[in-house]
Design a protein around this motif. Structure first.
Motif, short mmCIF file in Angstrom:
data_model
loop_
_atom_site.label_atom_id
_atom_site.label_comp_id
_atom_site.label_asym_id
_atom_site.label_seq_id
_atom_site.Cartn_x
_atom_site.Cartn_y
_atom_site.Cartn_z
N UNK A 182 0.74 -1.24 0.22
CA UNK A 182 0.12 0.17 0.19
C UNK A 182 0.88 0.87 0.36
N UNK A 183 2.37 1.30 0.96
CA UNK A 183 3.55 2.58 0.37
C UNK A 183 3.51 2.94 -0.15
N UNK A 184 3.64 1.90 -1.02
CA UNK A 184 4.90 1.60 -2.21
C UNK A 184 3.75 2.66 -3.65
N UNK A 185 2.51 2.08 -3.34
CA UNK A 185 1.26 2.62 -4.04
C UNK A 185 1.40 4.24 -3.81
N UNK A 186 1.06 3.98 -2.99
CA UNK A 186 0.98 5.69 -2.38
C UNK A 186 2.30 6.09 -3.03
N UNK A 187 2.78 5.84 -2.64
CA UNK A 187 4.12 6.91 -3.41
C UNK A 187 4.42 6.93 -5.16
N UNK A 188 4.24 5.97 -5.39
CA UNK A 188 3.98 6.66 -6.68
C UNK A 188 2.84 6.87 -7.48
N UNK A 189 1.27 6.63 -6.34
CA UNK A 189 0.59 7.77 -6.71
C UNK A 189 1.22 8.93 -6.65
N UNK A 222 4.01 10.29 -6.85
CA UNK A 222 4.90 10.97 -7.88
C UNK A 222 3.80 11.27 -9.03
N UNK A 223 2.90 11.26 -9.52
CA UNK A 223 2.39 11.26 -10.49
C UNK A 223 1.37 11.95 -10.13
N UNK A 224 1.35 12.37 -9.01
CA UNK A 224 0.15 13.05 -8.64
C UNK A 224 -1.53 12.79 -9.15
N UNK A 225 -1.70 11.47 -9.96
CA UNK A 225 -2.69 10.68 -9.74
C UNK A 225 -3.06 9.28 -8.80
N UNK A 226 -4.75 9.03 -8.87
CA UNK A 226 -4.86 7.82 -8.10
C UNK A 226 -4.53 6.98 -9.34
N UNK A 227 -4.15 6.13 -9.07
CA UNK A 227 -3.99 4.11 -9.99
C UNK A 227 -5.46 3.60 -9.28
N UNK A 228 -5.52 3.32 -8.62
CA UNK A 228 -6.11 2.74 -8.24
C UNK A 228 -7.97 3.38 -7.37
N UNK A 265 -12.81 -5.38 -3.18
CA UNK A 265 -12.93 -4.46 -5.53
C UNK A 265 -11.89 -3.62 -5.58
N UNK A 266 -10.80 -3.80 -6.07
CA UNK A 266 -9.27 -2.69 -6.68
C UNK A 266 -9.86 -2.52 -7.95
N UNK A 267 -9.95 -1.67 -8.78
CA UNK A 267 -10.12 -1.60 -9.78
C UNK A 267 -8.98 -0.31 -10.25
N UNK A 268 -8.07 -0.48 -11.77
CA UNK A 268 -7.34 0.46 -12.12
C UNK A 268 -8.53 2.41 -12.46
N UNK A 269 -7.96 2.95 -12.43
CA UNK A 269 -8.44 3.87 -12.71
C UNK A 269 -7.75 3.84 -13.95
N UNK A 270 -8.72 5.23 -14.81
CA UNK A 270 -8.01 5.30 -16.79
C UNK A 270 -6.53 6.05 -16.03
N UNK A 271 -5.96 6.54 -15.40
CA UNK A 271 -5.04 6.65 -15.45
C UNK A 271 -3.46 5.55 -15.16
N UNK A 272 -4.34 4.59 -14.41
CA UNK A 272 -3.49 3.49 -13.91
C UNK A 272 -3.45 2.94 -15.12
N UNK A 273 -4.59 2.73 -16.28
CA UNK A 273 -4.92 2.05 -17.95
C UNK A 273 -3.24 2.61 -18.05
N UNK A 274 -3.28 3.72 -18.54
CA UNK A 274 -2.66 4.61 -19.37
C UNK A 274 -1.27 3.94 -18.50
N UNK A 275 -0.99 4.22 -17.76
CA UNK A 275 0.07 3.95 -17.33
C UNK A 275 0.44 2.50 -16.83
N UNK A 276 -0.13 1.38 -17.46
CA UNK A 276 0.42 0.48 -17.18
C UNK A 276 1.25 -0.40 -17.93
N UNK A 277 0.98 -0.08 -19.76
CA UNK A 277 1.34 -0.45 -21.03
C UNK A 277 3.04 0.15 -20.87
#
Length: 274
Positions: free
Chosen positions: A33-40, A42-48, A54-66
């Motif tokens: 959880x801490x690592x995901x918060x750190x990444x969010x 740094x990017x300034x967006x929510x990724x999940x 029920x954990x779903x990816x946000x649009x920002x997370x989908x764009x980051x994935x590739x």
């Protein structure tokens, strides 16, 4: 960018579960959880989006994935190129201290006799650390009594280790202290058949040598490798208590050191029972 943050993001995106991702990465759930918060952050967006079970990816997370997949792949390729340079000739073998002391040192001696000039690195550490290093391609081969059931890892049983319950009482009448050696998580059940689980171990260690020294000094009981224990003059084996532990070799199935690993595994482990 910390690649560990990206690897954690990829694992959560794959499992959609922080707990499962933590188990695969050998981390605590809070660390994931801490690592995901750190990444969010740094990017300034929510990724999940996080809801109970029920954990779903946000649009920002989908764009980051590739991009995350591409960055991790590029990093692994870069490490591979560097490690395949002329300076990287050693083949690294990892195992717990107990296995080096009780079985693998003689195996290593046989390897050097059979393959003069071979360059090896023998790493002493914990299984979970070595599994992580296998994934990172910073370790070539793991020898362990348990193997992780992961698609990217190959495993082969290469031998057995026979353990016996040894005691050293110094003529004492009182109950003997128990010394617990870390033979793996799945050793707890068979160990408990012979040792009262309610009795706290007076010493827990990952060293056979240390356990033997303590038994010599104050007395006690411990599960030791059969052939090693018989070499200690102050301890007595219980012939009725024998537990056999399998020994596995584990490596990445697409390792670029596959041929060398195969050569090493052609060297048999000597009979652990002695």
């Amino acid at each position: 960018m910390d690649t560990e943050l990206l690897k954690t993001f990829l694992e959560v995106s794959r499992t959609r579960h922080f707990g499962q991702a933590a188990e695969t990465l050998y981390l605590t759930q809070s660390a994931v959880s801490s690592r995901i918060r750190q990444l969010e952050t740094q990017l300034g967006v929510n990724l999940f989006t996080r809801h109970r079970n029920n954990i779903q990816m946000t649009d920002a997370g989908e764009r980051l994935l590739p991009y995350a997949e591409m960055l991790i792949t590029t990093w692994l390729l870069a490490k591979k190129e560097v490690q395949n340079s002329p300076q990287h000739k050693e083949l690294s073998i990892g195992a717990a201290p107990l296995l080096w002391e009780s079985l693998l040192t003689e195996w290593l001696q046989d390897i050097y006799r059979q393959f003069p000039g071979i360059q090896l690195e023998a790493r002493i550490g914990q299984r979970q650390t070595h599994v992580k290093q296998l994934h990172e391609r910073t370790l070539d081969l793991l020898i362990a009594t348990e193997y992780p059931k992961m698609d990217e890892l190959s495993a082969r049983k290469i031998g057995e280790l026979v353990l016996q319950l040894f005691t050293s009482d110094h003529g004492k009448k009182k109950a003997l202290p128990f010394i617990r050696l870390d033979w793996g998580a799945d050793f707890t059940a068979p160990e408990g058949e012979w040792i009262n689980n309610e009795k706290q171990a007076e010493l827990t260690t990952s060293s056979v040598i240390l356990a033997g020294k303590i038994m010599e000094a104050i007395g006690g009981k411990a599960f030791l490798p059969s052939r090693m224990g018989r070499k200690l003059p102050h301890v007595t084996p219980d012939e009725h208590v024998r537990i056999v532990r399998p020994i596995y070799a584990v490596w990445l199935h697409n390792s670029d050191r596959g041929q060398e690993i195969s050569s090493l595994l052609s060297m048999p482990l000597k009979d652990a029972a002695g």
